[in-house]
Design an enzyme around this catalytic site. Structure first.
Site, PDB file in Angstrom:
ATOM      1  N   ARG A  18       0.840  -1.178   0.000  1.00  0.00           N
ATOM      2  CA  ARG A  18       0.000   0.000   0.000  1.00  0.00           C
ATOM      3  C   ARG A  18       0.884   1.240   0.000  1.00  0.00           C
ATOM      4  NH1 ARG A  18      -2.792  -2.374   4.967  1.00  0.00           N
ATOM      5  NH2 ARG A  18      -4.183  -3.963   4.142  1.00  0.00           N
ATOM      6  N   THR A  19       0.266   2.348  -0.415  1.00  0.00           N
ATOM      7  CA  THR A  19       1.017   3.605  -0.461  1.00  0.00           C
ATOM      8  C   THR A  19       1.581   3.938   0.907  1.00  0.00           C
ATOM      9  OG1 THR A  19      -0.502   4.407  -2.134  1.00  0.00           O
ATOM     10  CG2 THR A  19       0.840   6.041  -0.995  1.00  0.00           C
ATOM     11  N   GLN A  20       2.869   4.180   0.971  1.00  0.00           N
ATOM     12  CA  GLN A  20       3.477   4.550   2.253  1.00  0.00           C
ATOM     13  C   GLN A  20       3.787   6.034   2.284  1.00  0.00           C
ATOM     14  OE1 GLN A  20       3.571   2.044   4.209  1.00  0.00           O
ATOM     15  NE2 GLN A  20       3.676   0.246   2.900  1.00  0.00           N
ATOM     16  N   ASN A 122      -4.917   2.549   1.814  1.00  0.00           N
ATOM     17  CA  ASN A 122      -4.127   2.685   0.595  1.00  0.00           C
ATOM     18  C   ASN A 122      -4.550   3.957  -0.124  1.00  0.00           C
ATOM     19  OD1 ASN A 122      -2.407   2.175  -1.511  1.00  0.00           O
ATOM     20  ND2 ASN A 122      -3.763   0.703  -2.522  1.00  0.00           N
TER      21      ASN A 122
END
Lengths: 240, 254
Positions: A18-20, A122
């Protein structure tokens, strides 16, 4: 994090992630309502961390004929959002029922998307400003929304909002509105180290619909005492 | 006619190129009691004749609200109608949640038509045995009236009627429709009642128990007018003398 090895027999598939954090980012977007419609402004920089990498990035775009949207944050997420909105606009054409999505419904649609992504941990890493049809609204990466007479994202919410609070009026002419937005972006260029003095202005008016200008450079003046003299020389508080 | 051999499955064509199961479903609509719909520049009125099984039972509800800008009148299998109404309400609610605006009526009716059509092209299902009159008001495009059919055809109308003895109502509407566009809301309601009164069986008359009217339009959220509220309009109808004489004509032309 996964490990990468050059040994094909030991190849591993990267697990889905997922987007960090954002990678290629745009800074502030500033918008206001004026007598003839609504107007947005943003610079044309996308930064790669601290590097000013893409100096002709278009961070304000039109959606359909009557809405404009400005994005700060991850540029690739903005591009994905624009793809989704293009599909949505095409749906209106395909239904062929005389219904056109207005800025308000696009704002609501984006809210639903951003909140859903946030709930899946996310997010689309953007702060968005949606404008059109006398409407000006904000949606961010966690699905927060609000509408107001003037809006700014990122550094703009700290540096531009005080200027707008002081100078904004409901009956601003187009020239005054533009000058006010240019002033805000100029201050942002002075003080936000991820900003650029090459900007775009966009507006939505009843007659012309949504229009985005070509980029142009802002005049800046670095001669003032605040920039040219060393802080120690100044009387009063110039820092340490 | 070789009707019987080809009418068991909806997926079987008759030699004349007809889907007999679909046509039988349309018969079911014709058995339902009458509904009328008509619209003006700013309003849509739908009306229905409510049937009751016997003197002891209630009159079957025929008009259902879908959203504050939309409602339906039903003729045919009530259970099928309720299932469709549930779906329509859900779609309207979802649309409002995502887009912050009322569902545009034409696209809902297009999706409704697709739903109907799907049941005519698959083994395991049957067509919906109900016809709907959908009355809706869109901010952008004004009032609309749609008629759905078990075949999956959905057409928009200026005025129409479905159900038992609906030809009487159709005749009335055809005679008077040119005046509808500029009619006031109450005039439209009176037209609907006059059209409906011609559809009553035998000696019966339109009264506050079996009559049902709904209106939606500009500055008018969907509202159901029944029972005592309907009496005011029915009284006007009685004064005209147009109630229960079987042909739905008013004594005076207005």
């Amino acid at each position: 994090m996964s490990t990468f090895t050059l040994d094909p027999s030991a190849a591993t598939t990267t697990p889905s992630q997922r987007t960090q954090y954002p990678i290629v980012t745009g800074t502030s977007v500033v918008g206001l309502k004026y007598a003839g419609g609504v107007m947005l402004a943003a610079d044309t920089l996308c930064s790669y961390g601290s590097m000013a990498k893409y100096k002709d990035a278009r961070r304000i775009r039109t959606v359909g004929s009557n809405t404009i949207i400005g994005a700060s944050g991850e540029y690739s997420d903005f591009q994905s959002i624009m793809d989704t909105l293009a599909g949505h606009t095409q749906d209106d054409v395909n239904y062929d029922d005389g219904h056109k999505s207005c800025a308000k419904s696009i704002h609501s649609y984006l809210r639903a998307i951003m909140y859903q992504r946030r709930s899946k941990m996310n997010p689309l890493w953007n702060d968005l400003v949606i404008a059109g049809d006398g409407f000006l609204g904000y949606v961010d990466k966690i699905g927060t929304t609000y509408e107001d007479d003037f809006i700014a994202t990122g550094f703009g919410s700290y540096l531009a909002i005080p200027i707008l609070r002081s100078k904004w009026r409901a009956d601003l002419t187009e020239g005054e509105a533009r000058a006010l937005l240019e002033d805000c972006l100029r201050v942002l260029f002075y003080r936000d180290c991820r900003a650029l003095n090459r900007i775009q202005i966009a507006k939505v008016t009843e007659g012309e619909g949504g229009v985005v200008s070509e980029p142009y450079e802002l005049e800046t003046n670095w001669e003032g005492a605040g920039f040219s003299s060393t802080k120690g020389d100044m009387e009063g508080d110039g820092g340490w | 006619m070789f009707r019987n051999q080809y009418d068991t499955d909806v997926t079987v064509w008759s030699p004349e190129g007809r889907l007999l199961q679909v046509e039988y479903a349309m018969e079911s609509v014709k058995q339902g009691s009458a509904c009328v719909g008509l619209r003006s520049e700013n309003y849509v009125v739908i009306g229905a004749l409510k049937r009751s099984v016997n003197e002891m039972s209630s009159h079957q509800k025929k008009i259902m609200e879908i959203d504050s800008h939309m409602g339906i009148a039903i003729a045919g299998l009530t259970a099928d109608a309720r299932s469709l109404a549930k779906w329509m309400r859900n779609e309207c609610l979802n649309h409002k949640y995502v887009y912050g605006e009322a569902m545009p009526s034409k696209r809902l009716c297009d999706d409704l038509a697709d739903r109907h059509q799907r049941t005519t092209q698959t083994y395991v299902r049957r067509p919906y045995g109900v016809g709907l009159l959908v009355g809706a008001y869109d901010e952008a495009t004004g009032p609309h009236l749609y008629q759905t059919c078990p075949s999956g055809n959905v057409y928009e109308y200026f005025a129409t009627s479905i159900g038992a003895r609906s030809q009487s109502a159709k005749t009335y509407l055809e005679k008077h429709y040119e005046g509808f566009n500029n009619s006031e809301k109450d005039d439209l309601i009176m037209h609907a009642l006059r059209a409906l009164s011609g559809c009553v069986q035998g000696d019966g008359e339109l009264n506050k128990d079996n009559g049902s009217i709904a209106v939606v339009g500009k500055d008018q959220k969907f509202i159901l007018i029944e029972n005592d509220e309907l009496s005011a309009y029915l009284d006007k109808l009685d004064v005209e003398g147009g109630n229960g004489d079987g042909d739905g004509d008013a004594m005076e032309e207005s």
